[in-house]
Design a protein around this motif. Sequence first.
Motif, PDB file in Angstrom:
ATOM      1  N   THR A  99     -94.159 -45.388 -45.180  1.00 31.89           N
ATOM      2  CA  THR A  99     -93.265 -44.368 -44.655  1.00 31.89           C
ATOM      3  C   THR A  99     -94.106 -43.186 -44.210  1.00 31.89           C
ATOM      4  N   LYS A 100     -93.698 -42.590 -43.084  1.00 31.22           N
ATOM      5  CA  LYS A 100     -94.444 -41.469 -42.519  1.00 31.22           C
ATOM      6  C   LYS A 100     -93.547 -40.237 -42.421  1.00 31.22           C
ATOM      7  N   TYR A 101     -94.150 -39.093 -42.736  1.00 33.59           N
ATOM      8  CA  TYR A 101     -93.460 -37.808 -42.682  1.00 33.59           C
ATOM      9  C   TYR A 101     -94.206 -36.869 -41.754  1.00 33.59           C
ATOM     10  N   GLU A 102     -93.712 -35.652 -41.641  1.00 34.52           N
ATOM     11  CA  GLU A 102     -94.231 -34.762 -40.611  1.00 34.52           C
ATOM     12  C   GLU A 102     -95.679 -34.375 -40.817  1.00 34.52           C
ATOM     13  N   GLY A 103     -96.400 -34.385 -39.704  1.00 36.05           N
ATOM     14  CA  GLY A 103     -97.764 -33.905 -39.650  1.00 36.05           C
ATOM     15  C   GLY A 103     -97.815 -32.872 -38.528  1.00 36.05           C
ATOM     16  N   VAL A 104     -98.558 -33.169 -37.466  1.00 37.46           N
ATOM     17  CA  VAL A 104     -98.488 -32.327 -36.273  1.00 37.46           C
ATOM     18  C   VAL A 104     -97.098 -32.419 -35.657  1.00 37.46           C
ATOM     19  N   ALA A 105     -96.503 -33.595 -35.738  1.00 36.94           N
ATOM     20  CA  ALA A 105     -95.127 -33.766 -35.268  1.00 36.94           C
ATOM     21  C   ALA A 105     -94.164 -33.385 -36.382  1.00 36.94           C
ATOM     22  N   GLU A 106     -93.245 -32.482 -36.071  1.00 37.97           N
ATOM     23  CA  GLU A 106     -92.294 -32.018 -37.079  1.00 37.97           C
ATOM     24  C   GLU A 106     -91.140 -32.988 -37.264  1.00 37.97           C
ATOM     25  N   PHE A 107     -90.736 -33.649 -36.185  1.00 37.14           N
ATOM     26  CA  PHE A 107     -89.765 -34.722 -36.328  1.00 37.14           C
ATOM     27  C   PHE A 107     -89.925 -35.691 -35.179  1.00 37.14           C
ATOM     28  N   ILE A 108     -89.306 -36.852 -35.334  1.00 37.58           N
ATOM     29  CA  ILE A 108     -89.491 -37.956 -34.403  1.00 37.58           C
ATOM     30  C   ILE A 108     -88.150 -38.549 -34.027  1.00 37.58           C
ATOM     31  N   GLU A 109     -88.162 -39.286 -32.914  1.00 36.63           N
ATOM     32  CA  GLU A 109     -86.983 -40.038 -32.476  1.00 36.63           C
ATOM     33  C   GLU A 109     -87.429 -41.417 -32.020  1.00 36.63           C
ATOM     34  N   THR A 110     -86.677 -42.415 -32.411  1.00 39.86           N
ATOM     35  CA  THR A 110     -86.932 -43.779 -31.949  1.00 39.86           C
ATOM     36  C   THR A 110     -85.630 -44.555 -32.045  1.00 39.86           C
ATOM     37  N   PRO A 111     -85.328 -45.420 -31.078  1.00 47.71           N
ATOM     38  CA  PRO A 111     -84.073 -46.170 -31.122  1.00 47.71           C
ATOM     39  C   PRO A 111     -84.136 -47.305 -32.144  1.00 47.71           C
ATOM     40  N   GLU A 112     -83.010 -47.958 -32.324  1.00 47.12           N
ATOM     41  CA  GLU A 112     -82.930 -49.041 -33.295  1.00 47.12           C
ATOM     42  C   GLU A 112     -83.933 -50.149 -32.994  1.00 47.12           C
ATOM     43  N   ASP A 113     -84.133 -50.458 -31.713  1.00 46.75           N
ATOM     44  CA  ASP A 113     -85.066 -51.542 -31.379  1.00 46.75           C
ATOM     45  C   ASP A 113     -86.517 -51.079 -31.317  1.00 46.75           C
ATOM     46  N   ARG A 114     -86.739 -49.792 -31.548  1.00 48.72           N
ATOM     47  CA  ARG A 114     -88.086 -49.213 -31.584  1.00 48.72           C
ATOM     48  C   ARG A 114     -88.899 -49.556 -30.334  1.00 48.72           C
ATOM     49  N   SER A 115     -88.264 -49.480 -29.210  1.00 46.82           N
ATOM     50  CA  SER A 115     -88.937 -49.760 -27.943  1.00 46.82           C
ATOM     51  C   SER A 115     -89.639 -48.526 -27.382  1.00 46.82           C
ATOM     52  N   TRP A 116     -89.428 -47.381 -28.003  1.00 48.35           N
ATOM     53  CA  TRP A 116     -90.132 -46.158 -27.652  1.00 48.35           C
ATOM     54  C   TRP A 116     -90.071 -45.202 -28.839  1.00 48.35           C
ATOM     55  N   VAL A 117     -90.885 -44.177 -28.785  1.00 44.94           N
ATOM     56  CA  VAL A 117     -90.838 -43.141 -29.810  1.00 44.94           C
ATOM     57  C   VAL A 117     -91.176 -41.808 -29.157  1.00 44.94           C
ATOM     58  N   THR A 118     -90.499 -40.782 -29.608  1.00 45.07           N
ATOM     59  CA  THR A 118     -90.770 -39.425 -29.136  1.00 45.07           C
ATOM     60  C   THR A 118     -91.152 -38.559 -30.328  1.00 45.07           C
ATOM     61  N   PHE A 119     -92.246 -37.824 -30.186  1.00 45.22           N
ATOM     62  CA  PHE A 119     -92.706 -36.910 -31.223  1.00 45.22           C
ATOM     63  C   PHE A 119     -92.480 -35.471 -30.756  1.00 45.22           C
ATOM     64  N   HIS A 120     -91.849 -34.692 -31.600  1.00 45.58           N
ATOM     65  CA  HIS A 120     -91.658 -33.267 -31.334  1.00 45.58           C
ATOM     66  C   HIS A 120     -92.684 -32.504 -32.171  1.00 45.58           C
ATOM     67  N   LEU A 121     -93.626 -31.881 -31.498  1.00 39.47           N
ATOM     68  CA  LEU A 121     -94.732 -31.222 -32.180  1.00 39.47           C
ATOM     69  C   LEU A 121     -94.294 -29.876 -32.745  1.00 39.47           C
ATOM     70  N   ASN A 122     -94.896 -29.523 -33.855  1.00 39.68           N
ATOM     71  CA  ASN A 122     -94.667 -28.214 -34.439  1.00 39.68           C
ATOM     72  C   ASN A 122     -95.329 -27.167 -33.547  1.00 39.68           C
ATOM     73  N   PRO A 123     -94.569 -26.213 -33.004  1.00 37.12           N
ATOM     74  CA  PRO A 123     -95.180 -25.213 -32.102  1.00 37.12           C
ATOM     75  C   PRO A 123     -96.175 -24.310 -32.808  1.00 37.12           C
ATOM     76  N   GLU A 124     -96.183 -24.329 -34.152  1.00 30.94           N
ATOM     77  CA  GLU A 124     -97.148 -23.510 -34.884  1.00 30.94           C
ATOM     78  C   GLU A 124     -98.482 -24.232 -35.084  1.00 30.94           C
ATOM     79  N   ALA A 125     -98.539 -25.499 -34.727  1.00 29.33           N
ATOM     80  CA  ALA A 125     -99.757 -26.281 -34.949  1.00 29.33           C
ATOM     81  C   ALA A 125    -100.894 -25.728 -34.093  1.00 29.33           C
ATOM     82  N   ARG A 126    -102.052 -25.541 -34.729  1.00 26.43           N
ATOM     83  CA  ARG A 126    -103.194 -24.914 -34.059  1.00 26.43           C
ATOM     84  C   ARG A 126    -104.480 -25.669 -34.381  1.00 26.43           C
ATOM     85  N   PHE A 127    -105.404 -25.655 -33.417  1.00 26.24           N
ATOM     86  CA  PHE A 127    -106.777 -26.042 -33.700  1.00 26.24           C
ATOM     87  C   PHE A 127    -107.480 -24.871 -34.371  1.00 26.24           C
TER      88      PHE A 127
END
Length: 610
Positions: A99-127
Amino acid sequence: MRRRGLFACLLALPFILWGPGAHAEPAHAIAMHGTPKYGPDFTHFDYVNPDAPKGGQIRLAALGGFDTLNPYTVKGESAAGLGLIYETLLVPSADEAFTKYEGVAEFIETPEDRSWVTFHLNPEARFHDGAPITAEDVLFSLETLRTDGAPLYRFYYADVAEAEALDDHTVKFTFSTNMNRELPLILGQLPVLPKHYWEERDFTATTVEPPLGSGPYRIADFEPGRFIRYERVEDYWGADRPTAVGFHNFDVVQYDYYRDSTVSVEALKAGEYDFRAENIAKVWATAYEGEAVDSGALVKLEVEHDRPAGMQGFIMNTRRAVFADPAVREAMAYAFDFQWANQNLFFGQYTRTRSYFDNSELAATGLPDDAELALLEPFRDDLPPRVFTEVYEPPSVPAPGEVRENLGAALTLLREAGWSLRNGVMTHGETGQTLSFEILLYDVTFERIALPYVQTLKRLGADVSVRTVDTAQYLNRLNAFDFDMIVGGWGQSDSPGNEQREYWSSATVDAQGSRNLAGISSPAVDALIETLISAHSRAELVTAVHALDRVLQWSFLVVPHWHLSYDRLVFWDKFGRPDITPDQGAQVFTWWVDPDKVAALEAAGAVRTR
């Protein structure tokens, strides 16, 4: 500031359209199968101390040396601990199968068939230079690793058909298949590299310039071949994430390099470093004695775990003519006396390994059930008949040292395969090839295991030598598959998936730097890998892994070694530790320095300070 408000708003939407007929809801986590253990409002993992104090240092040991600070290519030997400076899109938990939880991506979206995934990055994430982490950095990371990184990335991300930035902090990956259910989680493991840093540098070259990262630590100092020191980033952007709370408590993490494991053990006992995971049974049983251990200043601790043991053994390179015949490979197993080694070398600590997924429900036991047979039957003509009719067990002896019966079985196999003794050397009757090979090692510790094995092999007429080389040469030869036999293995997780392609698939057999060390190329194995990757449930995954395990067992790729169901830890009593140990075992980066314990050690003169 956190984006929980945005998260709640998105949850309130009936669906979000990203393509024809496809929809998904945002989530704080994603599980391979089932639902995540921790809900969207969790504040920390159960196996950490959220109030752990920050400060102090932990000193660790590494063997060999290093000549590069880039861990993502096959060139050079990278320094230990470099993962500390990087962030990944998602973060795993250690008390769930996968199981994976938030890292640079704060939340994710993927459909039931997992044919794609979208990552929403935390805008506070910095190098570490203050630059924001953006979708462009994520796209750059994927393309760079697939093009110029180690071979595993090409196979990991092979099914990513399209990657696009939807805005500065949103990135979408579309897959070429909906049969790879693990891929959204695999993408979550993507280390995010700074585009503005690497686009001006050669990613494929070795480098001793400290690279720019975004993780909880940065490189503070190093000397190739001697040490590398990391310092905790005080203004680390992700410190308040629930996946980071209770972690990264040491101000300084240092790895000191030693050329020899025996020297490193003595250095630990002398207080030159703090913590060691001991993997040598003899050392565990005999080396840690004396006043420091008796007083409790130096702690020996066995920590049970539920990790799959994976497979360690004498790996035979089937690309070599000497090991092309499975009958020869099977004969090699009869010459290894595990019972003698366990009694005389390992103090009876080990359990014999029989499965590539031992110590877990993933290990194949008994004969194939109906579900497994459905996967295996299409390949019956190409598989060893014993896959269907026998339960694999590695050869054993009546008693330690009694190998006569085993050697007889080995000789029978060799003779049936066309081999016979000529002037005391096992020789093939048609080709004139002799049973001659080298066991390549990088650590002299393994010589005490390999040399008795060689003596037994010589009784079969085999001409076998052992060669121990430095780690740099060993890695170069390993990456080029320039070896006959090695001591090695493959680690496994509770949720095997895409990494199995790199271990066993036909596509990796000639890919230098891959983990297909045995050189296996089998349509049945290829199909079973794809089946387990596309499994829609835990039950389907377990069935596919059982079937794969059987085929690997009866392919005789290794002479199986042994495993433990616990970790052996030795450390100076300067640390505080969480009350809970997760299924994956000890998590040293959830520990912290206890100032009172340090003071007690110093007062007793048990360990020197720095």
